[in-house]
Scaffold this active site. Structure first.
Site: not given
Ligand code: NAD
Ligand code: DAU
Length: 332
Positions: A121-123, A148, A151-152, A177, A188-189, A191, A204-205, A270
């Site tokens: 992730t970019d985080e 989070y 650990t990434k 994201n 977020f989206i 939800r 919005l947070y 927030d």
């Molecule tokens: P997600 O939470 O939707 O899915 C994670 C999956 O991993 C789930 O199916 C879960 O059951 C499985 N999992 C969790 N712990 C496990 C374990 N110990 N053993 C086996 N399986 C396990 O996550 P996502 O949003 O699809 O993200 C996938 C990857 O992409 C992650 O590594 C995340 O850090 C990365 N990422 C996500 C985003 C984003 O916007 N969602 C952006 C950049 C990178």
């Molecule tokens: O940047 C990549 C990351 O994007 C991934 O590594 C993470 O796995 C993924 O969950 C996402 O992290 P964010 O924390 O940016 O995503 P989230 O959907 O939780 O929130 C997006 C933004 O929206 C953030 O600024 C918090 C805000 N938010 C979120 C929720 C759930 C709100 O304002 N209201 C909400 O109810």
């Protein structure tokens, strides 16, 4: 590379990747997934048995990881605990899966000499100021903010060390994201869309000015595939599609598309340590591997995503009450 092991393939991005491989290649796929709360078996329904198998298990199970990695030509590692808010309320599963789980896979990859791609992730880079012209690049120093993202970041560093010390054939990608179908409704989206479908105003947070660099999940996965096929071993590639938008503007677009006034939302407390802005410089991916995003109109992508959640209520409805109860307990 006929057989690919996809960890976390029952989650959001991994399940989209599995569909992409089934539809566009002739590889066979094993998904290793623990089926945590974030997984949804329905995301993998209807895939051909001759090419696809789901193994329910933990990536941190060394014996299982060894067995499955040993049978694969390549591993694409999506499995993670992925939600920042959850990492603030209970960091422990993030340590287990993101760090110990990655270690387990790396040891299996080292033993079997298997090609490995690490999804990150970019985080890991922390955040940018709103008015900073800079974007994240492959050389930006790591500075994660949350349990989070730390650990990434740690898992990325493990991969780099296993490349340098043990010569494993690995690549890393750090993406911004994602949005699109099959995303868990805690995020977020989805939800906000499912709240609207239930008659609840978006929340919005803080001031809602935090910026995320949105990319469609299918664009993320075509980039992953290009890196797996053409990326240089040991390299990191940043994935993004120039989608910087603040949270207020995202909600305004969703509101308009769903028939509400753009400013029809509530502010809630927030997120502690809330990162301000993420922004990806994708030049290396574009110039070196020739990757191009296909979903360049965010409004159209959101309209498609609203349509998906509207048409697939059975996929998310069983989750909604528990997700919202958890948020309510956190004041969100
Ligand atoms: P997600 O939470 O939707 O899915 C994670 C999956 O991993 C789930 O199916 C879960 O059951 C499985 N999992 C969790 N712990 C496990 C374990 N110990 N053993 C086996 N399986 C396990 O996550 P996502 O949003 O699809 O993200 C996938 C990857 O992409 C992650 O590594 C995340 O850090 C990365 N990422 C996500 C985003 C984003 O916007 N969602 C952006 C950049 C990178
Ligand atoms: O940047 C990549 C990351 O994007 C991934 O590594 C993470 O796995 C993924 O969950 C996402 O992290 P964010 O924390 O940016 O995503 P989230 O959907 O939780 O929130 C997006 C933004 O929206 C953030 O600024 C918090 C805000 N938010 C979120 C929720 C759930 C709100 O304002 N209201 C909400 O109810």
């Amino acid at each position: 590379m006929a057989h690919i092991l996809v960890t976390g393939g029952a989650g959001f991005i991994g399940s989209n990747f599995v569909h992409h491989l089934i539809d566009n290649t002739d590889h066979t796929i094993t998904v290793l997934d623990k089926m945590t709360y974030a997984a949804n078996a329905a995301s993998l329904e209807g895939l051909p048995e001759s090419r696809f198998k789901l193994v329910v298990g933990d990536i941190a199970d060394r014996e299982l990881a060894d067995e499955l990695v040993g049978k694969a030509g390549a591993v694409v590692h999506y499995a993670a605990e992925s939600h920042n808010d959850n990492s603030l309320s209970n960091p422990e599963p993030f340590i287990h899966t993101n760090l110990i789980g990655t270690f387990s896979l790396l040891e299996a990859v080292r033993k079997h000499g298997t090609r490995y791609h690490h999804i990150s992730t970019d985080e890991v880079f922390g955040d940018l100021e709103l008015d900073d012209p800079a974007k994240f690049t492959e050389t930006t120093p790591y500075n994660p903010s949350s349990p989070y993202s730390s650990t990434k970041a740690g898992s990325d560093l493990l991969v780099r060390a296993w490349v340098r010390s043990f010569g494993i054939e690995a690549t890393i990608s750090n993406c911004s994201n994602n949005y699109g179908p099959y995303q868990h409704i805690e995020k977020f989206i989805p939800r906000m869309i499912t709240n609207r479908l239930r008659g609840v105003r978006p929340r919005l947070y803080g001031d809602g000015l935090n910026v995320r660099d949105w990319i469609h999940v299918r664009d993320h996965n075509t980039a992953v595939w290009d890196i797996l096929m053409k990326g240089r071993i040991g390299e990191t590639y940043l994935i993004g599609a120039d989608g910087e938008t603040n949270n207020r503007d995202v909600v305004a677009i969703l509101n308009e598309l769903m028939g509400y006034a753009p400013d029809d939302f509530d502010h809630v407390t927030d997120r502690p340590g809330h990162d301000l802005r993420y922004a990806i410089d994708n030049s290396k991916l574009v110039t070196e591997l020739g990757w191009e995003p296909q979903f360049t109109n965010f409004r159209d992508g959101l309209a498609d995503t609203i349509a998906w959640y509207t048409e697939n209520e059975a996929w998310w409805a069983p989750l909604k009450e528990a997700v919202e109860a958890k948020y309510a307990a956190e004041g969100h």
